[in-house]
Design an enzyme around this catalytic site. Structure first.
Site, PDB file in Angstrom:
ATOM      1  N   GLU A 128       0.878-101.176  81.610  1.00  0.00           N
ATOM      2  CA  GLU A 128       0.705 -99.769  81.999  1.00  0.00           C
ATOM      3  C   GLU A 128       0.729 -98.897  80.753  1.00  0.00           C
ATOM      4  O   GLU A 128       1.320 -99.286  79.752  1.00  0.00           O
ATOM      5  CB  GLU A 128       1.898 -99.317  82.872  1.00  0.00           C
ATOM      6  CG  GLU A 128       2.030-100.032  84.177  1.00  0.00           C
ATOM      7  CD  GLU A 128       3.386 -99.738  84.826  1.00  0.00           C
ATOM      8  OE1 GLU A 128       4.005 -98.707  84.501  1.00  0.00           O
ATOM      9  OE2 GLU A 128       3.812-100.558  85.650  1.00  0.00           O
TER      10      GLU A 128
ATOM     11  N   LYS B 231       2.126 -96.178  78.301  1.00  0.00           N
ATOM     12  CA  LYS B 231       3.434 -95.568  78.074  1.00  0.00           C
ATOM     13  C   LYS B 231       3.183 -94.102  77.764  1.00  0.00           C
ATOM     14  O   LYS B 231       2.841 -93.731  76.648  1.00  0.00           O
ATOM     15  CB  LYS B 231       4.159 -96.255  76.913  1.00  0.00           C
ATOM     16  CG  LYS B 231       5.572 -95.752  76.733  1.00  0.00           C
ATOM     17  CD  LYS B 231       6.313 -96.581  75.707  1.00  0.00           C
ATOM     18  CE  LYS B 231       7.742 -96.097  75.517  1.00  0.00           C
ATOM     19  NZ  LYS B 231       7.885 -94.668  75.306  1.00  0.00           N
TER      20      LYS B 231
ATOM     21  N   ASP C  77       3.493 -90.316  77.009  1.00  0.00           N
ATOM     22  CA  ASP C  77       4.400 -89.550  76.166  1.00  0.00           C
ATOM     23  C   ASP C  77       4.721 -88.232  76.862  1.00  0.00           C
ATOM     24  O   ASP C  77       4.131 -87.206  76.587  1.00  0.00           O
ATOM     25  CB  ASP C  77       3.719 -89.293  74.817  1.00  0.00           C
ATOM     26  CG  ASP C  77       4.744 -89.046  73.733  1.00  0.00           C
ATOM     27  OD1 ASP C  77       5.951 -89.122  74.040  1.00  0.00           O
ATOM     28  OD2 ASP C  77       4.336 -88.775  72.596  1.00  0.00           O
TER      29      ASP C  77
ATOM     30  N   TYR D 230       5.713 -94.878  88.410  1.00  0.00           N
ATOM     31  CA  TYR D 230       5.611 -96.305  88.113  1.00  0.00           C
ATOM     32  C   TYR D 230       6.794 -97.136  88.570  1.00  0.00           C
ATOM     33  O   TYR D 230       6.826 -98.341  88.338  1.00  0.00           O
ATOM     34  CB  TYR D 230       5.394 -96.520  86.603  1.00  0.00           C
ATOM     35  CG  TYR D 230       6.407 -95.800  85.732  1.00  0.00           C
ATOM     36  CD1 TYR D 230       6.047 -94.615  85.101  1.00  0.00           C
ATOM     37  CD2 TYR D 230       7.694 -96.285  85.562  1.00  0.00           C
ATOM     38  CE1 TYR D 230       6.962 -93.931  84.314  1.00  0.00           C
ATOM     39  CE2 TYR D 230       8.612 -95.612  84.782  1.00  0.00           C
ATOM     40  CZ  TYR D 230       8.246 -94.428  84.155  1.00  0.00           C
ATOM     41  OH  TYR D 230       9.147 -93.755  83.389  1.00  0.00           O
TER      42      TYR D 230
ATOM     43  N   LYS E 240       4.393-100.396  71.190  1.00  0.00           N
ATOM     44  CA  LYS E 240       4.123 -99.060  70.641  1.00  0.00           C
ATOM     45  C   LYS E 240       2.842 -99.026  69.819  1.00  0.00           C
ATOM     46  O   LYS E 240       2.566 -99.930  69.040  1.00  0.00           O
ATOM     47  CB  LYS E 240       5.286 -98.620  69.744  1.00  0.00           C
ATOM     48  CG  LYS E 240       6.604 -98.521  70.482  1.00  0.00           C
ATOM     49  CD  LYS E 240       6.798 -97.180  71.124  1.00  0.00           C
ATOM     50  CE  LYS E 240       7.269 -96.179  70.080  1.00  0.00           C
ATOM     51  NZ  LYS E 240       7.759 -94.960  70.709  1.00  0.00           N
TER      52      LYS E 240
ATOM     53  N   CYS F 127      -8.364 -65.548  43.055  1.00  0.00           N
ATOM     54  CA  CYS F 127      -8.849 -66.926  43.099  1.00  0.00           C
ATOM     55  C   CYS F 127      -8.032 -67.768  42.117  1.00  0.00           C
ATOM     56  O   CYS F 127      -7.908 -67.405  40.948  1.00  0.00           O
ATOM     57  CB  CYS F 127     -10.329 -66.965  42.709  1.00  0.00           C
ATOM     58  SG  CYS F 127     -10.930 -68.645  42.455  1.00  0.00           S
TER      59      CYS F 127
ATOM     60  N   CYS G 112     -10.376 -68.831  38.980  1.00  0.00           N
ATOM     61  CA  CYS G 112     -10.946 -67.898  38.003  1.00  0.00           C
ATOM     62  C   CYS G 112     -10.180 -66.587  37.899  1.00  0.00           C
ATOM     63  O   CYS G 112     -10.466 -65.767  37.027  1.00  0.00           O
ATOM     64  CB  CYS G 112     -12.413 -67.620  38.324  1.00  0.00           C
ATOM     65  SG  CYS G 112     -12.638 -66.629  39.815  1.00  0.00           S
TER      66      CYS G 112
ATOM     67  N   CYS H  52     -13.815 -66.524  47.262  1.00  0.00           N
ATOM     68  CA  CYS H  52     -13.978 -66.111  45.881  1.00  0.00           C
ATOM     69  C   CYS H  52     -15.483 -65.934  45.729  1.00  0.00           C
ATOM     70  O   CYS H  52     -16.248 -66.869  45.934  1.00  0.00           O
ATOM     71  CB  CYS H  52     -13.480 -67.187  44.915  1.00  0.00           C
ATOM     72  SG  CYS H  52     -13.958 -66.811  43.213  1.00  0.00           S
TER      73      CYS H  52
ATOM     74  N   CYS I 266     -17.190 -68.660  38.820  1.00  0.00           N
ATOM     75  CA  CYS I 266     -15.892 -69.316  39.043  1.00  0.00           C
ATOM     76  C   CYS I 266     -16.072 -70.812  38.805  1.00  0.00           C
ATOM     77  O   CYS I 266     -16.949 -71.434  39.402  1.00  0.00           O
ATOM     78  CB  CYS I 266     -15.416 -69.057  40.466  1.00  0.00           C
ATOM     79  SG  CYS I 266     -13.969 -70.033  40.929  1.00  0.00           S
TER      80      CYS I 266
HETATM   81  S1  IVH Z   1       9.352 -98.312  82.438  1.00  0.00           S
HETATM   82  C1  IVH Z   1      12.983-100.232  83.667  1.00  0.00           C
HETATM   83  N1  IVH Z   1       6.876 -97.451  82.385  1.00  0.00           N
HETATM   84  O1  IVH Z   1       9.071 -94.597  78.160  1.00  0.00           O
HETATM   85  C2  IVH Z   1      12.012 -99.115  83.527  1.00  0.00           C
HETATM   86  N2  IVH Z   1       8.499 -96.261  81.129  1.00  0.00           N
HETATM   87  O2  IVH Z   1      10.944 -95.791  76.005  1.00  0.00           O
HETATM   88  C3  IVH Z   1      11.948 -98.586  82.151  1.00  0.00           C
HETATM   89  N3  IVH Z   1       7.598 -94.296  79.965  1.00  0.00           N
HETATM   90  O3  IVH Z   1      12.233 -93.600  79.238  1.00  0.00           O
HETATM   91  C4  IVH Z   1      10.860 -97.637  81.949  1.00  0.00           C
HETATM   92  N4  IVH Z   1       5.518 -94.516  80.687  1.00  0.00           N
HETATM   93  O4  IVH Z   1      10.280 -92.218  80.035  1.00  0.00           O
HETATM   94  C5  IVH Z   1       8.128 -97.258  81.938  1.00  0.00           C
HETATM   95  N5  IVH Z   1       4.658 -96.803  82.476  1.00  0.00           N
HETATM   96  C6  IVH Z   1       5.910 -96.612  82.044  1.00  0.00           C
HETATM   97  C7  IVH Z   1       6.244 -95.535  81.199  1.00  0.00           C
HETATM   98  C8  IVH Z   1       7.556 -95.396  80.762  1.00  0.00           C
HETATM   99  C9  IVH Z   1       6.344 -93.788  79.949  1.00  0.00           C
HETATM  100  C10 IVH Z   1       8.730 -93.751  79.217  1.00  0.00           C
HETATM  101  C11 IVH Z   1       9.972 -93.585  80.046  1.00  0.00           C
HETATM  102  C12 IVH Z   1      11.044 -94.327  79.304  1.00  0.00           C
HETATM  103  C13 IVH Z   1      10.456 -94.522  77.958  1.00  0.00           C
HETATM  104  C14 IVH Z   1      10.977 -95.817  77.380  1.00  0.00           C
END
Ligand code: IVH
Length: 676
Positions: free
Chosen positions: A117, A119, A121, A233, A322, A416, A419, A434, A439
């Site tokens: 999935e 992650k 931000d 999720y 990451k 400038c 010059c 300028c 120059c």
């Molecule tokens: S799972 C056991 N799934 O990432 C469940 N986290 O560094 C643990 N996050 O605090 C989290 N997307 O805020 C999970 N698809 C995703 C996520 C996700 C973003 C964030 C979440 C968590 C942080 C972990």
């Protein structure tokens, strides 16, 4: 009577369900099935009933999303189960090492399936449902206790107020708690910032901080005004009903209830395919509509995952893969000013060296001086720097909370840096320039422009040779080109008799170039080839032009106050006057026929702008054609433009013409127009 009230109440329930459903189609599925107008009609009917029967209103009514009053603090909420975090993996080998570790703990891992999935931000949020109704929402907090931000979360239209959203959806457990990530999509974030900028207000640094800040507002009205959304999720807790025991099925189940779920999530039969998929998103992350700092790889079998246990707050059954960071903070050591190719002064950040995405960054762009002022960026600040894809690293803004008080406010240079001449600002432009043709920082590009094909067209004088001439100190301004001697050229590397003679010959020929070419060659800001022709015909020589005032210049059609000011300014510079004197002394002083009687014809009174490459006529050719029919050619599209003549690969002029309603024609149509 009773019967009518019953009917109305039924209608009310129906309307709530309908509006909630269409809201879901729009904000979760992104495929609305009715128009905005129809939606408003339903909503208005609903509001009307609520106005007459306020006692009927329930918390799942779509009118209740931003209805709450400002709070003076957030209450604490104890989570029904720990809200866990994730251990990080930086690259495929880290992910494999994780797999090896957990395999040793449990044989079943060997054959495990994995769900990948995004992650996201954003900000982790926990949503509580009782008998299908959204009753409470909280921040993650310390993982045990969070803050009650129910009123704020209610304003997020992607959060269902009642589940299942669709009548055919499954009936959820009576107590049902899910977890998701709230965020602001990138496009919406950019639009929000654009609006703020236009309103002259302070813009936000990045989507994540803005989302976090928005959810922690005490006034839900403020939260409602931010384009927040979310993806869920995880089922944190449930009672009074069964839920799936596989992550993949959970995602499907949540989707079925009406929750937004990441559509890029996928299930794989082994870790290697999961890693391969994850890596495609590392390269393709710009295709996501939200910021993701990685992908999460989760063991699909949730019983197995749970049996694996935790390390601190990190469950062993999942790992955050990451992506390399794109934003870092570092210290702004100083601000240098560069003189760009067009004389534009650009501020450049000198940074304490920092690694972003495998590259050491010591400099970053600060865009322009207005940007520094607007963001209140001070020398000594900790600044947020971003490096994404191919773009040059740039400073996003200061980390105000990290200030010590010793930071220094920055003042743009008045002179400038190359010059020492006073810098200029043109109305309607952000940049400072300028405008000194001599120059040193601009000399190279000035000479390049001067000798280029559209200008003096000096054959055999390429970039490399111009650079050599400047380095050898033989050329200090464009006029020096005409006093070069064969002996001087022979001293340069790569010059033999023949090459030197050829260059001198083309310089000799250039003396005979027309006045309009010479004017265009001077590189006056805003004066292109067409304008140079007008100036040449109006004034006849450079000494008359150099004496012209702004008002006199504006008598020329299509020449506005900004360009007039820029011309006057150029000729008022002592350095430029010196260049003119030298040109005259060198015999480079073409004279044009003044005010050549304009031809009358089919185009008399019409003004044309040409953009793109035409099928048969060259740039000069089309100009001649239009003028010979009594028409006028200008450089830029305005309300006064009669026609835009469109060729292949047109530029921004087409957009401008369309927005002003200027007629657009092609070459064939132009010719037809001329023959009546
Ligand atoms: S799972 C056991 N799934 O990432 C469940 N986290 O560094 C643990 N996050 O605090 C989290 N997307 O805020 C999970 N698809 C995703 C996520 C996700 C973003 C964030 C979440 C968590 C942080 C972990």
């Amino acid at each position: 009577m009773q019967n009518m009230a019953d009917k109305l109440l039924t209608r009310y329930e129906e309307l709530k369900a309908q509006v909630n459903f269409h809201n879901y189609r729009y904000h979760v599925l992104d495929v609305p099935v009715i128009s905005d107008l129809e939606y408003d009609r339903l909503l208005n009917e609903l509001k009307k009933i609520e106005a007459d029967h306020p006692d009927w209103i329930t918390s799942d009514s779509p009118t209740q999303r931003a209805g709450a009053r400002p709070a003076d603090r957030f209450d604490k909420v104890r989570h029904p189960a720990p809200i866990l975090s994730l251990a990080n993996a930086f690259g495929a080998d880290d992910a494999r090492a994780w797999f090896e570790r957990v395999k040793k703990l449990d044989d079943r891992v060997e054959k495990a399936k994995f769900v990948v999935e995004p992650k996201i931000d954003g900000l982790s949020v926990v949503l509580h449902y009782r008998d299908g109704m959204f009753v409470q929402g909280a921040t993650r907090g310390d993982g045990e206790v969070g803050e009650d931000i129910t009123s704020n979360l209610r304003t997020i239209r992607a959060i269902p107020l009642k589940i299942p959203v669709e009548a055919k959806g499954p009936k959820p457990p009576s107590t049902f708690v899910v977890r998701g990530e709230a965020f602001i999509p990138i496009k919406e974030f950019d639009e929000l910032n654009k609006k703020l900028e236009e309103a002259g207000e302070k813009t936000y640094l990045n989507p994540r901080n803005t989302a976090a800040g928005s959810l922690r507002q005490l006034d839900p009205q403020l939260t409602a005004s931010r384009p927040l959304t979310l993806l869920v999720y995880q089922i944190v807790h449930s009672e009074g009903g069964k839920v799936p025991a596989s992550q993949w099925e959970i995602l499907e189940y949540l989707k079925g209830l009406g929750f937004p779920v990441a559509d890029v999530a996928k299930r794989f039969n082994n870790l290697e395919s999961a890693i391969a998929y994850t890596e495609t998103w590392n390269e393709g992350r710009d295709a996501l509509t939200y910021e993701a700092d990685g992908m999460v790889i989760k063991i699909d079998d949730l019983n197995l995952a749970a049996d694996l246990g935790f390390v601190g707050k990190d469950p062993r059954g999942a790992i955050a893969f990451k992506f390399p960071a794109r934003e870092v903070t570092t210290t702004l050591l100083g601000i240098e000013v560069e003189v760009g190719r067009t004389g534009v002064l650009t501020p450049k950040a000198v940074l304490e060296a920092v690694e972003i995405n495998g590259v050491i960054v010591k400099n970053a762009t600060l865009h322009n001086f207005d940007f520094i002022a607007e963001k209140d960026i001070r020398v000594g600040d900790r600044v947020l720097v971003k490096r994404a894809g191919e773009v040059i690293p740039y400073v996003i803004g200061p980390v105000v909370d990290a200030r010590s008080g010793k930071e220094k406010t920055y003042k743009p240079p008045a002179k400038c840096p190359a010059c020492g001449q006073a810098v200029e600002h043109f109305e309607g432009e952000v940049a400072w320039y300028c405008v000194n043709a001599a120059c040193p920082a601009q000399l190279l590009r000035n000479v390049e422009h001067f000798v280029s094909r559209g200008a003096m067209d000096i054959v055999g004088l390429g970039y490399k040779i111009v650079e050599q001439l400047i380095e050898a100190g033989l050329v200090r301004d464009v006029a020096d080109l005409f006093t070069l001697t064969k002996d001087q050229l022979l001293e340069l590397e790569g010059f033999a008799d023949k090459k030197a003679e050829n260059l001198l010959k083309s310089l000799e020929q250039a003396r005979a170039q027309s006045l309009n070419r010479l004017i265009a060659a001077l590189g006056i800001h805003g004066v292109g080839e067409v304008m140079a022709g007008d100036l040449s015909r109006t004034f006849g020589d450079l000494s008359a032009l150099s004496k012209a005032g702004a008002e006199e210049l504006q008598l020329i059609e299509g020449l506005g106050p900004n360009i007039a000011e820029s011309i006057v300014d150029w000729f008022s510079q002592p350095a430029n006057q010196k260049v003119l004197k030298k040109l005259k002394a060198a015999g480079v002083w073409p004279v044009a026929k003044k005010d050549e009687k304009k031809k009358e014809g089919a185009f008399t009174g019409l003004t044309f702008v040409v953009t793109g490459t035409l099928p048969t006529l060259s740039r000069d050719g089309v100009k001649e054609f239009i003028e010979s029919n009594g028409g006028k050619v200008t450089d830029s599209v305005s309300k006064k433009t009669s026609y835009l003549v469109l060729g292949e690969t047109p530029g921004s002029k087409l957009d401008k013409a369309q927005s002003l309603g200027v007629k657009v024609i092609n070459e064939a149509e132009l010719k037809k127009l001329a023959s009546g």
